[in-house]
Scaffold this active site. Structure first.
Site, PDB file in Angstrom:
ATOM      1  N   HIS A 132       0.810  -1.220   0.000  1.00 38.20           N
ATOM      2  CA  HIS A 132       0.000   0.000   0.000  1.00 38.20           C
ATOM      3  C   HIS A 132       0.846   1.275   0.000  1.00 38.20           C
ATOM      4  O   HIS A 132       1.763   1.420   0.796  1.00 38.20           O
ATOM      5  CB  HIS A 132      -0.904  -0.016   1.242  1.00 38.20           C
ATOM      6  CG  HIS A 132      -1.919   1.085   1.245  1.00 38.20           C
ATOM      7  ND1 HIS A 132      -2.896   1.213   0.281  1.00 38.20           N
ATOM      8  CD2 HIS A 132      -2.116   2.130   2.095  1.00 38.20           C
ATOM      9  CE1 HIS A 132      -3.644   2.275   0.535  1.00 38.20           C
ATOM     10  NE2 HIS A 132      -3.194   2.846   1.636  1.00 38.20           N
TER      11      HIS A 132
ATOM     12  N   PRO B 208       1.243  -2.304   5.659  1.00 37.37           N
ATOM     13  CA  PRO B 208       2.186  -2.092   4.551  1.00 37.37           C
ATOM     14  C   PRO B 208       1.904  -2.988   3.343  1.00 37.37           C
ATOM     15  O   PRO B 208       2.657  -2.940   2.375  1.00 37.37           O
ATOM     16  CB  PRO B 208       3.543  -2.485   5.156  1.00 37.37           C
ATOM     17  CG  PRO B 208       3.290  -2.814   6.584  1.00 37.37           C
ATOM     18  CD  PRO B 208       1.846  -3.072   6.749  1.00 37.37           C
ATOM     19  N   GLU B 209       0.857  -3.805   3.400  1.00 39.12           N
ATOM     20  CA  GLU B 209       0.568  -4.679   2.267  1.00 39.12           C
ATOM     21  C   GLU B 209      -0.748  -4.231   1.612  1.00 39.12           C
ATOM     22  O   GLU B 209      -0.753  -3.295   0.832  1.00 39.12           O
ATOM     23  CB  GLU B 209       0.586  -6.141   2.716  1.00 39.12           C
ATOM     24  CG  GLU B 209       1.959  -6.494   3.336  1.00 39.12           C
ATOM     25  CD  GLU B 209       2.163  -7.962   3.657  1.00 39.12           C
ATOM     26  OE1 GLU B 209       1.845  -8.817   2.838  1.00 39.12           O
ATOM     27  OE2 GLU B 209       2.650  -8.243   4.777  1.00 39.12           O
ATOM     28  N   MET B 210      -1.872  -4.839   1.967  1.00 40.26           N
ATOM     29  CA  MET B 210      -3.119  -4.429   1.329  1.00 40.26           C
ATOM     30  C   MET B 210      -3.904  -3.434   2.194  1.00 40.26           C
ATOM     31  O   MET B 210      -4.818  -2.763   1.698  1.00 40.26           O
ATOM     32  CB  MET B 210      -3.947  -5.661   0.971  1.00 40.26           C
ATOM     33  CG  MET B 210      -3.249  -6.499  -0.111  1.00 40.26           C
ATOM     34  SD  MET B 210      -3.919  -8.175  -0.293  1.00 40.26           S
ATOM     35  CE  MET B 210      -5.368  -7.853  -1.286  1.00 40.26           C
TER      36      MET B 210
END
Lengths: 337, 337
Positions: B96, B140-142
């Site tokens: 993200h 920090p990912e989706m």
């Protein structure tokens, strides 16, 4: 025709006359094969690369190839997602290092885009071959200079062999990369019930949808949203009134103030709408176009009826088997994040 | 066995004895169907959700569903790309708002991941259902809190109906989303020539590949890279020496200093290597493992021979038709970029 226009829609709407009227106004069904596509392109005076299945198959890999981006994680399909009506569902495209499109421009659908008379919002390309190069090179999109793109693809023997087989001596070039992608995109045609209707099947559209089509014609939407793609051509921007979100982004049309009319095919799947993706509701978008382009007021109810018709333009998508891409080699330039 | 160990490889290598040796050391072929997968999971004492085609079909959509991310543009497939050996080809995952994984962790392949005894580099999950939730929620990912994920999926009637049909009353829940994804991932099994060899086909591997397998066994690689996935289990990290890029990122293993041994299936397609993706060359990775984990020196030539074997682990990928995702509705929470 005049007697139909005067009557109160569904009661006296004659499907056959409506089909005739629509076709007379230049609404034509999608071609059924690549030969049909070529005929339309020739009619529009658009250059095209002769289609082959091999080019399209190679182009499919390249379309899903994230290594065509500088980072290695953005592909054509990131912004023109084949599962999301060929677009990305965000207002403005997000590219390399999460850069919002600097002009705040919305990603148009890739489906049926081969049949657009113009490419890009400002129509600066006429062919998909030209178009395909743009986002690869653009710093805020895939950020890969042509030379790096060629270097990356040339580092993968499977690609090198395919390019040689298809393009002969020239092999992997930026032009050939774009050409293969464009050939894949030529297969992204989405026939809908509307096409069946135009072909003469009176029952392909419900009475309500026919009513919507009639309104679409009578209100004047068809003036710009015409041709096989119900759009795809350049038209004046903000004819009657300023678009209510015109201040979002700096897009003002091309040098002559023209903007590419988006295709209406699959429009129900490709919100948000307009060049800056500021409007999310199809109904609102229809009313806004009445105000902006036609200088008329379209009521909420009328917009609903037109929307019912527009939904019949959602077409059947070709089955695309997700491609297996060649493994990177030690020569492959590393991702640059 | 000892006579084989002593002899100079290809000259006297007996394929049948090698197969027997490999199987005795716990190298077993991939299961041929879902029942076989369940037997392995039961052997490993791993809970699993009973497989159905319908769950897998729904899970496929969700796997490619970018709206499961807060931004609407990142899907499971972004980092676990089915066209790129099930990984992303970058050192550390990018999530993200272009966030580099805060621990600088590399995305592992999704292929055959159902057969890993542990999930995540620190093994904090044992099932793919548990695993699938992690990246969706991780900021920090989706970056999509479970509640938002459920809200997004629940706004799409096509999904709601499918969930009801498959999961009954519970319908769209975060657990069921993860369950469907895990069921799709169960179909991502990639049988290779090595499996045919283990099944008894002596000619499935070339003499050179058999030599590589023998070296792989004799050098001790098989001690950690064992089982059906040649990995997937937790093992001590940096047994003999410190990994030469250990300072890149802050990963130190789990609380007991253990790290998940990555599967070696499709390893030739999933560079860069190790938890922080610091090594791009398979040859170099093999030698580094000799030093780090085994405390031995593997020569360049030996590493080459082992690499020849490892390439035989590149498996056939299942054909995945790219899914058509339901169109957003006015209720669908907007992308948050």
């Amino acid at each position: 025709m005049s007697s139909i226009v005067k009557c109160k829609f569904s009661k006296c709407l004659n499907a056959n006359s409506l089909i005739e009227e629509a076709r007379n106004l230049g609404l034509i069904p999608l071609p059924k094969n690549q030969k049909g596509i070529e005929e339309i392109l020739m009619d529009m005076n658009i250059k095209f690369s002769p289609f082959t299945e091999e080019k399209a198959e190679l182009g499919k890999k390249l379309y899903f190839e994230p290594r065509l981006s500088k980072s290695g994680i953005i592909s054509c399909n990131t912004c023109h997602n084949l599962g999301l009506g060929g677009a990305d569902g965000v207002s403005a495209a997000i590219g390399h290092r999460w850069t919002v499109n600097p002009h705040y421009l919305n990603s148009p659908t890739v489906y049926n885009s081969i049949l657009n008379a113009s490419q890009f919002w400002d129509g600066r390309a006429t062919t998909l071959v030209e178009q395909a190069k743009g986002p690869i090179e653009a710093e805020p999109e895939m950020a890969t200079p042509a030379k790096l793109a060629v270097e990356k693809i040339s580092s993968l023997p499977e690609y090198v062999n395919e390019f040689k087989k298809i393009y002969g001596k020239s092999g992997v070039t930026f032009d050939n990369i774009a050409d293969a992608i464009a050939n894949f995109e030529r297969t992204l045609i989405t026939p809908s019930r509307f096409d069946k209707f135009l072909e003469g099947d009176e029952n392909a559209l419900s009475k309500k949808e026919q009513e919507g089509l009639k309104l679409f014609i009578d209100k004047g939407c068809v003036a710009c949203h015409s041709g096989v793609n119900l759009g795809g051509n350049m038209q004046p921007f903000q004819v009657a009134n300023q678009y209510k979100f015109a201040s979002l982004g700096d897009f003002k049309g091309d040098e002559n103030g023209l903007v590419k009319t988006p295709t209406l095919r699959n429009i129900a799947e490709t919100a948000p709408y307009f060049h800056n993706g500021a409007i999310w509701s199809l109904n609102e978008a229809i009313r806004e176009m009445g105000s902006t382009q036609l200088g008329i007021s379209i009521s909420n109810k009328e917009a609903e009826t037109i929307a019912v018709f527009l939904k019949s333009l959602t077409g059947e998508k070709p089955k695309v088997i997700y491609p297996q891409l060649p493994a990177s080699t030690e020569k492959t330039p590393k991702p640059q994040l």
